[in-house]
Design an enzyme around this catalytic site. Structure first.
Site, PDB file in Angstrom:
ATOM      1  N   HIS A   1     -10.110  -5.753  -2.102  1.00 38.93           N
ATOM      2  CA  HIS A   1     -11.803  -5.902  -1.325  1.00 38.93           C
ATOM      3  C   HIS A   1     -12.201  -5.354  -1.869  1.00 38.93           C
ATOM      4  O   HIS A   1     -12.648  -3.525  -2.591  1.00 38.93           O
ATOM      5  CB  HIS A   1     -11.462  -4.576   0.641  1.00 38.93           C
TER       6      HIS A   1
ATOM      7  N   GLU B   1      -6.148 -10.977  -1.620  1.00 37.72           N
ATOM      8  CA  GLU B   1      -7.374 -10.858   0.196  1.00 37.72           C
ATOM      9  C   GLU B   1      -8.446  -9.836  -0.743  1.00 37.72           C
ATOM     10  O   GLU B   1      -9.390  -9.184  -0.122  1.00 37.72           O
ATOM     11  CB  GLU B   1      -6.532  -8.848   0.424  1.00 37.72           C
TER      12      GLU B   1
ATOM     13  N   ASP C   1     -12.126 -10.415  -1.313  1.00 27.70           N
ATOM     14  CA  ASP C   1     -13.286 -10.477  -0.235  1.00 27.70           C
ATOM     15  C   ASP C   1     -14.699  -9.179  -1.058  1.00 27.70           C
ATOM     16  O   ASP C   1     -14.245  -7.843  -1.842  1.00 27.70           O
ATOM     17  CB  ASP C   1     -13.478 -10.161   0.952  1.00 27.70           C
TER      18      ASP C   1
ATOM     19  N   GLU D   1       0.625  -1.493  -0.370  1.00 30.50           N
ATOM     20  CA  GLU D   1       0.112  -0.253   0.172  1.00 30.50           C
ATOM     21  C   GLU D   1       0.461   1.499   0.153  1.00 30.50           C
ATOM     22  O   GLU D   1       0.643   2.715   0.730  1.00 30.50           O
ATOM     23  CB  GLU D   1      -0.946   0.051   1.238  1.00 30.50           C
TER      24      GLU D   1
ATOM     25  N   ASN E   1       1.756  -5.139  -3.217  1.00 33.06           N
ATOM     26  CA  ASN E   1       0.832  -5.607  -2.823  1.00 33.06           C
ATOM     27  C   ASN E   1      -0.051  -3.945  -2.230  1.00 33.06           C
ATOM     28  O   ASN E   1       0.614  -3.725  -2.196  1.00 33.06           O
ATOM     29  CB  ASN E   1       1.225  -6.098  -1.649  1.00 33.06           C
TER      30      ASN E   1
HETATM   31  O1  9MR Z   1      -7.509  -8.433   8.448  1.00 31.00           O
HETATM   32  C1  9MR Z   1      -6.455  -6.875   9.302  1.00 31.00           C
HETATM   33  C2  9MR Z   1      -7.436  -6.838  10.638  1.00 31.00           C
HETATM   34  O2  9MR Z   1      -7.676  -7.691  11.001  1.00 31.00           O
HETATM   35  C3  9MR Z   1      -5.786  -5.323  11.277  1.00 31.00           C
HETATM   36  O3  9MR Z   1      -7.025  -4.874  11.889  1.00 31.00           O
HETATM   37  C4  9MR Z   1      -6.171  -4.424   9.779  1.00 31.00           C
HETATM   38  C5  9MR Z   1      -4.973  -3.547  10.449  1.00 31.00           C
HETATM   39  O4  9MR Z   1      -5.093  -1.948   9.514  1.00 31.00           O
HETATM   40  O5  9MR Z   1      -5.369  -4.783   9.275  1.00 31.00           O
HETATM   41  C6  9MR Z   1      -6.511  -5.850   8.097  1.00 31.00           C
HETATM   42  O6  9MR Z   1      -5.595  -6.716   6.628  1.00 31.00           O
HETATM   43  C7  9MR Z   1      -5.364  -4.950   5.852  1.00 31.00           C
HETATM   44  C8  9MR Z   1      -4.004  -6.143   5.300  1.00 31.00           C
HETATM   45  O7  9MR Z   1      -2.822  -6.064   6.450  1.00 31.00           O
HETATM   46  C9  9MR Z   1      -3.973  -4.988   3.540  1.00 31.00           C
HETATM   47  N1  9MR Z   1      -4.376  -4.727   2.896  1.00 31.00           N
HETATM   48  C10 9MR Z   1      -6.052  -4.189   3.853  1.00 31.00           C
HETATM   49  C11 9MR Z   1      -6.499  -5.496   4.955  1.00 31.00           C
HETATM   50  C12 9MR Z   1      -8.128  -5.452   5.598  1.00 31.00           C
HETATM   51  O8  9MR Z   1      -7.281  -4.413   6.098  1.00 31.00           O
END
Ligand code: 9MR
Length: 465
Positions: free
Chosen positions: A243, A271, A273, A166, A207
Site C-alpha cells: 500500500h 495488495e 495500490d 500484520e 503477509n
Molecule cells: O479492503 C479491506 C476493507 O474492506 C476492510 O474494511 C478492512 C478492514 O480492516 O480491510 C481491508 O483490507 C485490508 C487487508 O485485509 C489487510 N491489509 C490492509 C487492507 C486495507 O486495509
C-alpha cells in the site's frame, strides 16, 4: 529511427479508440472504427508470459456491478478474496463456520479460470469479539481449529494462504494482538504448522504492510523467516502488501524482495495500490504511473517474486479514501473504469519495457471540424511520465486519399504517405504529465489515422527548423 515499443503501440491504439468514441458521440458522419489490434493483451496475459500472475482483490458487494465484473473476469489471472475469508465471516461464533460469501468469489474466479489467494487466517483485525474472550489456555486450540477447518474447506482450490497477517509493529516488535498476548511468540509458527497439516499443497505466506523496503519492520520479518527456515517451520512465501504513496516507492524494494528470495521463500506483492493526495492531476498521474512501473519491474527482476495483486483495480471500490481522508485515486482504473497512465505503465513494465530514457509520450488525434473535401484536426501530445521530455516527434500514415495542407504549433515533414510532425521551438519541453497540442488542416475525408505514435526527442528524419 523510431524505437518499436509494443506497449506504446497499444496505448496509442487505446487513445485512438477513446478519440473515436468522443468523435462518434459528437459527429453524424463517423470515421470507420480501426481494426482490433491483435497484440492487445490483458495484464494477466502479459504477466503469465513472464511466468507470473497479475491479479486483483475483490469483495462480495461489488459483484452485482456488471461493468466491474466484466473487467475483473477478463483482465486478471488471479483473485484475492478481499474480506470474506476473514475470521469475522468464516467463524462468526465459536465452532460455527460459514463460507457462503467466500465461496461466491472462489466460484466466480474458477469460472473465469483464475487462481485464488486465500486471505487471511490469523489477524488481529476483523476478528469476532468472542475470540477475545477465549481463556488463554484455550486460544491455541481455538486458533488451530479455525485454521484447520478453513484450510481444509478450501483445500485444492487455493494457490496461496495468508496464514498470519500484520503481526509486527513499525519498530519490528511484535504487535500485541490477542494471539501474541495469550499464546506468545510461538503462535505464528503454530499457525503455519496447522495450515500445512490441513493442506500440504497450498503455499503458506506471512503477509504485512510497510515491509516493501528495508527497515526495522522488514528486518524483523526477515529474521523470523530465517529462523523458520532454520527450524523447519513450514513457510513458503512473504506477502508484501505494497500500500504505497505516489512519489515514495522505497528505493530498496528490489533489494528487499531479493533478500527474502535468498532465504528460500517466494515473494508476492499482495495488495498493491499507490495513493495520492486528491485531486488527481496529470503530473500526479504521471508520477503514479512511474511508480507502478517501478514496482512491477522490481518484482520481475527477482525470479522468486511470483505475482502481483492490486487491492481491487478501480478507484470506485478502493479502501483508501475512507481510511485516508483527502487521499485516493490509488488504482490503475478510475471510478468510471477508464484506464489511467498507471495501467499503461504496468502493461509496459510487464511487456519488458521501461520508461523510455527521458520520458515517454502519447499522441491523441481528434478531428475538430470537417467539410466537403477537407478537415482540421488537433493532436494532443502528453508526457506520460514524471521525468521531463525536451522534444517530441509524432508520426502517422495518411489514410488513403488524404493530404496535409499545413500544420501549426509543430514542424511538418511529409514523405509519401508518412507524416512526421516535430515540436516547434517553444513547445518541445513537457514536464511530468504535461501536454501541448498542434493543429493541422487536411484535404480528403476526415478519417483518423490508425497508427499515430509519439516518440520523445527529435531523432528521426530531417531536424526541426
Ligand atoms: O479492503 C479491506 C476493507 O474492506 C476492510 O474494511 C478492512 C478492514 O480492516 O480491510 C481491508 O483490507 C485490508 C487487508 O485485509 C489487510 N491489509 C490492509 C487492507 C486495507 O486495509
Amino acid at each position: 529511427m523510431f524505437r518499436h515499443h509494443p506497449a506504446r503501440g497499444r496505448r496509442t491504439a487505446g487513445l485512438l479508440v477513446t478519440a473515436l468514441a468522443t468523435l462518434s458521440a459528437g459527429l453524424a458522419a463517423v470515421a470507420p472504427a480501426p481494426p482490433a489490434h491483435a497484440d492487445t493483451a490483458t495484464l494477466g496475459e502479459l504477466a503469465e508470459a513472464k511466468g507470473r500472475y497479475f491479479g486483483s482483490a475483490t469483495d462480495n458487494p461489488e459483484l452485482s456491478d456488471t461493468r466491474y465484473t466484466q473487467i475483473l473476469g477478463s483482465e486478471f489471472g488471479q483473485i484475492t478474496v478481499g474480506n470474506t475469508m476473514k475470521w469475522q465471516y468464516t467463524e462468526p461464533s465459536r465452532g460455527r463456520f460459514d463460507y457462503t460469501a467466500a465461496e461466491e468469489i472462489v466460484d466466480l474466479a474458477e469460472s473465469n479460470g483464475q487462481s485464488v489467494r486465500g486471505h487471511t487466517l490469523v489477524w488481529h483485525n476483523q476478528l469476532p469479539s468472542w475470540v477475545g474472550d477465549v481463556p488463554a489456555g484455550e486460544l491455541l486450540d481455538v486458533m488451530r481449529n479455525h485454521i484447520t477447518h478453513e484450510v481444509d474447506h478450501f483445500k485444492g482450490r487455493l494457490i496461496h494462504w495468508d496464514v498470519v497477517n500484520e503481526a509486527f509493529e513499525e519498530d519490528g516488535s511484535r504487535r500485541q494482538s490477542v494471539f501474541q498476548q495469550k499464546i506468545g511468540d510461538s503462535y505464528i509458527a503454530e499457525a503455519f504448522k496447522a495450515a500445512r497439516a490441513a493442506d500440504p499443497d497450498a503455499k503458506l505466506y506471512y503477509n504485512d504492510y510497510n515491509i516493501e523496503g528495508i527497515g526495522p519492520k522488514s528486518d524483523a520479518v526477515y529474521e523470523m523467516v530465517k529462523s523458520f527456515k532454520a527450524r523447519g517451520v513450514p513457510i513458503d512465501g512473504v506477502g508484501m502488501q505494497a500500500h504505497l504513496i505516489a512519489g515514495q516507492v522505497p528505493a530498496s524494494i528490489q533489494r528487499n524482495i531479493q533478500r527474502f528470495a535468498d532465504l528460500g521463500v517466494d515473494v508476492a506483492l499482495t495488495e498493491l495500490d499507490i495513493r495520492m493526495t486528491l485531486p488527481r492531476t496529470a503530473a500526479k498521474d504521471a508520477q503514479q504511473a512511474d511508480d507502478y512501473g517501478a514496482v512491477v519491474r522490481a518484482c520481475l527482476a527477482v525470479s522468486r517474486c511470483v505475482g502481483i495483486t492490486l487491492w481491487d483495480y478501480t478507484d470506485k471500490y478502493s479502501w483508501v479514501p475512507s481510511v485516508f481522508p483527502g487521499e485516493g485515486a490509488a488504482l490503475p482504473w478510475d471510478e468510471n473504469f477508464a484506464k489511467k497512465p498507471a495501467y499503461h505503465a504496468i502493461a509496459a513494465a510487464l511487456s519488458g519495457g521501461g520508461p523510455a530514457p527521458g520520458g515517454d509520450c502519447t499522441a491523441t488525434y481528434r478531428v475538430t471540424s470537417r467539410w466537403q473535401g477537407g478537415f482540421t484536426a488537433e493532436v494532443t501530445v502528453r508526457n506520460e511520465h514524471s521525468a521531463p521530455i525536451t522534444g517530441w516527434t509524432v508520426t502517422w500514415t495518411l489514410p488513403g486519399g488524404q493530404s496535409i495542407g499545413n500544420v501549426w504549433n509543430g514542424n511538418l515533414t511529409v514523405n509519401g504517405r508518412n507524416v512526421t510532425v516535430r515540436n516547434a521551438g517553444y513547445n518541445g519541453t513537457l514536464g511530468g504529465g504535461g501536454s501541448t497540442t498542434f493543429g493541422l488542416q487536411g484535404q480528403g475525408a476526415a478519417d483518423i489515422p490508425a497508427d499515430v505514435t509519439c516518440t520523445p526527442g527529435q531523432s528521426a528524419g530531417t531536424p526541426a527548423q
